[in-house]
Write an enzyme that holds these catalytic residues in place. Structure first.
Site, PDB file in Angstrom:
ATOM      1  N   ASP A 185     -11.296  -8.166  38.000  1.00  0.00           N
ATOM      2  CA  ASP A 185     -10.066  -8.485  37.267  1.00  0.00           C
ATOM      3  C   ASP A 185     -10.289  -9.872  36.647  1.00  0.00           C
ATOM      4  OD1 ASP A 185      -7.207  -7.331  36.837  1.00  0.00           O
ATOM      5  OD2 ASP A 185      -6.817  -9.403  37.342  1.00  0.00           O
TER       6      ASP A 185
ATOM      7  N   LYS B 191      -0.146   3.039  37.728  1.00  0.00           N
ATOM      8  CA  LYS B 191      -1.217   3.272  36.746  1.00  0.00           C
ATOM      9  C   LYS B 191      -2.106   4.451  37.179  1.00  0.00           C
ATOM     10  CE  LYS B 191      -3.236  -0.527  35.575  1.00  0.00           C
ATOM     11  NZ  LYS B 191      -4.125  -1.718  35.619  1.00  0.00           N
TER      12      LYS B 191
ATOM     13  N   LYS C  73      -4.387  -4.584  45.001  1.00  0.00           N
ATOM     14  CA  LYS C  73      -4.882  -5.714  44.213  1.00  0.00           C
ATOM     15  C   LYS C  73      -5.253  -6.821  45.176  1.00  0.00           C
ATOM     16  CE  LYS C  73      -5.331  -6.680  39.769  1.00  0.00           C
ATOM     17  NZ  LYS C  73      -5.448  -5.725  38.670  1.00  0.00           N
TER      18      LYS C  73
END
Ligand SMILES: NC(=O)c1ccc[n+]([C@@H]2O[C@H](COP(=O)([O-])OP(=O)(O)OC[C@H]3O[C@@H](n4cnc5c(N)ncnc54)[C@H](O)[C@@H]3O)[C@@H](O)[C@H]2O)c1
Ligand SMILES: N[C@@H](CCC(=O)O)C(=O)O
Length: 427
Positions: A144, A92, A104
């Site tokens: 998130d 991304k 992440k």
């Protein structure tokens, strides 16, 4: 044995490399994560007991810059999921040309079961556990699923305490008062909106005639539903984890958002007469929402929503992935045969990390931008990268997803080539 999420993520790379002039060495570098950390986080609960939560942080690849990616609080978080999400972040960030790698994090927890004080202790505990693994030039967490500005505020405060200095650029998505960027909260939805608006004329569609269903009504799902409905699209269905609502003539999204905010419950939206009176609607399940006959379907919840089991039933013409990984590779193949075009997560939801990058730049320069400046820069980036990926898809006659990976891979390959063999320990 069923395929893991990371196996599925890796299939995207395999599909793209055949369309790019990229060295074997570069491909090998991209197949596995740089580092995976699992931590135990002891948290004192309000009743005096001690509970230990499992936390994760994966730094997938830092060839293009410090690793970047959100932190998810959800009961199903595990290493396979976090690794896959970190893989997607790598591609991304490259697809939209941010000087970041991918990462992440997550904690296996149902945050709705915690008091505010317990949630704060868990958030601070998570940062304490991964502090040596992160930093403004190393790895930069952000929000998130089920994390937000408030949680980012606790996290950046904890990290600054550990470092004994203010470190605003170490975490993005913070409260504005702590150096957060204007526009970050709505950035993922707005980025997706710019991508849809760029593509609409190319797909020969008009706003007022375009029906939309949105799965997931959280930070990003509610934002995109709101932006589309305010711009004249007909948003006919929305849902959250417990179910959804459908109205053929279109839903009044601003009213639903304000109702949800005041009741703190989406379920109340479709149970209360006050909203029923705004527009007549029927309740639907999430499975039914995914299979509605609409022009645009927007999965904005979790991964693995459109699979080989329901892909044959999808009736939308276009799928815009705002969630990460909502369509599996097996579903992609079925959808492609049925001429349903999927616009992939690594492009469509890149607005959030793009404004995270703007936040990091503002923190490091000490010069803060107006929301108009933030949104204008976001628009320029989303329009340019969407157009480029669409062109690659058309030139090479490949799916838009593979085109997005090709676009990202070319940028990743450039840096691998530029670094040369010194980047390798074994020759
Ligand atoms: N927050 C960001 O900055 C950001 C940026 C890019 C991508 N994303 C991705 O977007 C997705 C949603 O993230 P978010 O930040 O909006 O999370 P959120 O926690 O704010 O909202 C998630 C929403 O999904 C719903 N949901 C959960 N399980 C569901 C199910 N099985 N069916 C239908 N709805 C379900 C929840 O009820 C909630 O409404 C995730 O895939 C995330 O990785 C988030
Ligand atoms: N969690 C978001 C945002 C990441 C960030 O801002 O670093 C994503 O999946 O893109």
């Amino acid at each position: 044995m069923s395929e893991s999420l990371f196996d599925q993520a890796s299939e995207r790379l395999a599909a793209a490399i055949v369309h790019v002039d990229i060295s074997e060495d570069a491909i090998e570098r991209l197949k596995s994560p740089k580092a995976c950390l699992q931590v135990s986080i002891p948290v004192r609960m309000d009743d005096g007991t001690l509970k230990v939560f499992q936390g994760y942080r994966v730094r997938y690849n830092d060839l293009r810059g410090p690793t970047k990616g959100g932190v998810r609080f959800h009961p199903s978080v595990n290493m396979d999921e976090v690794k896959s999400l970190a893989f997607w972040m790598t591609f991304k960030c490259a697809a939209v040309n941010l000087p970041f790698g991918g990462a992440k994090g997550g904690v296996a927890v149902d945050p709705k079961q915690l008091s505010k004080a317990e949630l704060e202790r868990l958030s601070r505990g998570y940062i304490n556990a991964i502090a040596d693994f992160m930093g403004a030039d190393v790895d930069i967490p952000a929000p998130d699923v089920q994390t937000n500005q408030t949680i980012m505020g606790w996290m950046v405060d904890e990290y600054s305490n550990i470092q004994r200095k203010l470190c605003p650029a170490a975490i993005t998505g913070k409260p504005i008062a702590m150096g957060g960027s204007l526009g970050r909260e709505t950035a993922t939805g707005l980025g997706a909106f710019f991508a849809i608006e760029t593509l609409l004329p190319l797909l020969k569609m008009q706003r007022e005639q375009t029906t939309v269903a949105v799965q997931g009504f959280g930070n990003v799902g509610a934002a995109i539903a709101d932006l589309l409905s305010k711009s004249g699209y007909k948003v006919v269905a929305v849902s959250d984890s417990k179910g959804g609502i459908y109205a053929k003539q279109g839903l009044d999204i601003p009213s639903i958002i304000s109702y949800k905010n005041s009741t703190k419950s989406f379920q109340a939206v479709y149970c209360q007469d006050s909203v029923c009176s705004i527009v007549e609607h029927q309740t639907i399940t999430n499975d039914e929402l995914l299979e509605l006959d609409v022009d645009i379907l927007i999965p904005a919840a979790l991964e693995n929503q459109i699979t080989k089991d329901n892909a044959a039933n999808i009736r939308a013409k276009y799928i815009f992935e705002i969630a990460n990984g909502p369509v599996t590779p097996a579903a992609d193949a079925i959808l492609a045969k049925r001429n349903i075009i999927v616009f992939p997560d690594i492009l469509i939801n890149a607005g959030g990390v793009t404004v995270s990058y703007f936040e990091w730049v503002q923190n490091r320069s000490g010069l803060y931008w107006t929301v108009e400046e933030v949104n204008e820069r976001l628009k320029q980036s989303m329009v340019a990268e969407t157009m480029r990926i669409w062109q690659i898809a058309n030139q090479k006659q490949i799916s838009v997803r593979t085109a997005a990976y090709v676009h990202a891979l070319m940028r990743l390959n450039e840096v691998i080539e530029a670094k040369g063999t010194r980047a390798y320990y074994a020759r």
